[in-house]
Scaffold this active site. Structure first.
Site, short mmCIF file in Angstrom:
data_model
loop_
_atom_site.label_atom_id
_atom_site.label_comp_id
_atom_site.label_asym_id
_atom_site.label_seq_id
_atom_site.Cartn_x
_atom_site.Cartn_y
_atom_site.Cartn_z
N ARG A 227 0.83 -1.21 0.00
CA ARG A 227 0.00 0.00 0.00
C ARG A 227 0.87 1.26 0.00
NH1 ARG A 227 -3.04 -2.83 4.39
NH2 ARG A 227 -4.75 -3.94 3.39
N ASP A 265 -16.27 -2.43 -4.15
CA ASP A 265 -16.42 -3.67 -3.40
C ASP A 265 -17.88 -4.10 -3.50
OD1 ASP A 265 -14.37 -5.02 -1.16
OD2 ASP A 265 -16.47 -5.59 -0.90
N ALA A 294 -16.52 -6.96 -9.09
CA ALA A 294 -15.28 -6.42 -9.67
C ALA A 294 -15.21 -6.64 -11.17
CB ALA A 294 -14.08 -7.05 -8.98
N ASP A 314 -6.90 -6.32 -5.78
CA ASP A 314 -6.46 -7.14 -4.64
C ASP A 314 -7.60 -8.05 -4.21
OD1 ASP A 314 -5.11 -8.13 -2.43
OD2 ASP A 314 -5.62 -6.41 -1.16
N CYS A 354 -3.67 -13.74 -2.91
CA CYS A 354 -3.41 -14.33 -1.60
C CYS A 354 -3.68 -15.83 -1.61
CB CYS A 354 -4.24 -13.64 -0.53
SG CYS A 354 -6.03 -13.75 -0.78
#
Length: 410
Positions: A227, A265, A294, A314, A354
């Protein structure tokens, strides 16, 4: 059967020489003796007596000829059947033992960060297998992802109080990893009091996290350095933060001087928390919030001809198990393609994953293929993982789950 271990926890720790013995198959000692912290079920002689060992119970790990190796937690139903907790066979596993491990982890974080907002414990790398502890000042949020740590819940809570003196400890035991260990899932306030969301600081910005109701532990400390990096590149630019959650990338880009930032979001509650954080930081006037999927939003922006100086994608894990790898890989490639198409010439794209089943090489290839699909070229500025409060055990490189790639596109 799923069950909670905490109620069955022993009131007093067993002496090391009274622990049940778990013996390895011949020729399977080398990795453990070299420091590897896991023993898989096919490496163990599953003798009938081991059925009496409770899930997560402490055992004395032995070589095939009976040589003691370590004290471990044992779960006969899990693929990772034994997790090494102590190499010192004279160790007594109690709140004092756990407090010593926690103190070492706390001292490391104190050297890394000036303010008490970080991942305080990161599992095997901090000597506490499967345990995650995030610190929000005086509030601790704990995830116990192994039967071993679950069984040690009471002495662990005592040790956390001894080391950190928190106002509250929340158990966020809702991770899918617990089902692999045969454990129940749930969220509860274990110690202290908590009235609602808590405030945290990161890179000079203020944010809000909901330990009881947010995603994971309420905040993603792992992206701290990424970030900060992308925020420096956003000054004087428009930006979009896709999968913003509670505004981590977007608000820091606004604070760094981005002229306008769009936060996307699909969670209305996450966007509400991000909006409150924007007000805390005095940047609400330069932020726009969009509740949307998204992929749909990126396609809509492309169709309208909109572009941005900085684009951040992300997403949550697309690949939660190996069976999801093909579909998840296609998702990352498509996401990179859609994002690349709305980056201004000379602009920045930061793509992250992730999913620990997607390694760094594969993720870089998927991003590159997405750029090619979008007809874009450019250069990689930075490839990084999680911050230093998410250390990696040197013999478990696969636990380095986070990948982030920052590129400038032509």
């Amino acid at each position: 059967m799923l069950r909670s271990m905490s109620e069955a926890a022993s009131p007093s720790p067993p002496l090391p020489d009274t622990l049940p013995a778990v013996r390895l198959q011949p020729g399977r000692e080398k990795r453990v003796l070299s420091g590897y912290p896991w023993v898989f079920s096919n490496e163990i002689r599953m003798e009938p007596g081991l059925r009496e060992v409770p899930l997560g119970g402490l055992v004395r790990l032995e070589s095939s000829n009976g040589r003691p190796i370590a004290i471990a937690g044992f779960n006969r139903h899990a693929l990772i059947a034994a997790r090494v907790l102590a190499r010192d066979l004279a160790a007594t596993i109690d709140s004092g033992f756990l407090a010593a491990r926690l103190q070492a982890a706390a001292e490391l974080r104190a050297r890394l960060f000036e303010r008490p907002f970080y991942r305080a414990v990161h599992a095997e790398a901090d000597g506490l297998p499967g345990l995650v502890v995030d610190r929000y000042g005086e509030v601790l949020v704990v995830q116990s992802n192994t039967a071993l740590m679950d069984r040690l819940e009471t002495p662990l809570l005592d040790a956390l109080e001894e080391v950190f003196a928190p106002a509250a400890i929340v158990l966020r035991n809702d991770s899918p990893a617990r089902t692999l260990e045969g454990l129940e899932t749930g969220v509860r306030l274990a110690r202290g009091t908590l009235s609602g969301p808590v405030e945290l600081e990161e890179n000079g910005a203020r944010f809000l996290a909901d330990p009881l109701g947010g995603q994971k532990t309420g905040w993603f400390f792992d992206q701290r350095d990424n970030r900060a990096f992308v925020a420096r590149l956003a000054s004087g630019r428009t930006a979009i933060d896709v999968y913003t959650h509670t505004g981590g990338f977007g608000i820091q880009m606004a604070l760094a001087g981005a002229t306008q930032v769009t936060l996307v979001d699909r969670s209305a509650s996450a966007l509400e928390t991000a909006s409150a954080a924007a007000a805390l930081n005095g940047v609400a006037g330069r932020l726009a919030f969009r509740k949307a999927d998204a992929f749909d939003e990126l396609q809509r922006l492309r169709d309208r001809g909109e572009s941005f100086g900085v684009v951040v994608i992300d997403p949550p894990a697309f690949v939660k198990s190996k069976k999801d790898l093909k579909a998840g890989a296609q998702g990352y490639r498509k996401l990179a393609r859609l994002a690349a198409r709305i980056v201004e010439p000379g602009g920045i794209l930061l793509a992250a994953s992730c999913s620990h089943h997607v390694d760094a090489v594969l993720f870089a290839d998927l991003v590159a293929r997405g750029l090619t699909d979008a007809g874009r070229t450019g250069r990689i500025l930075r490839q990084a993982g999680a911050g230093p409060d998410h250390p990696v055990h040197p013999l478990l490189p696969e636990s380095a789950y986070l990948k982030a790639i920052a590129l400038q596109l032509d």
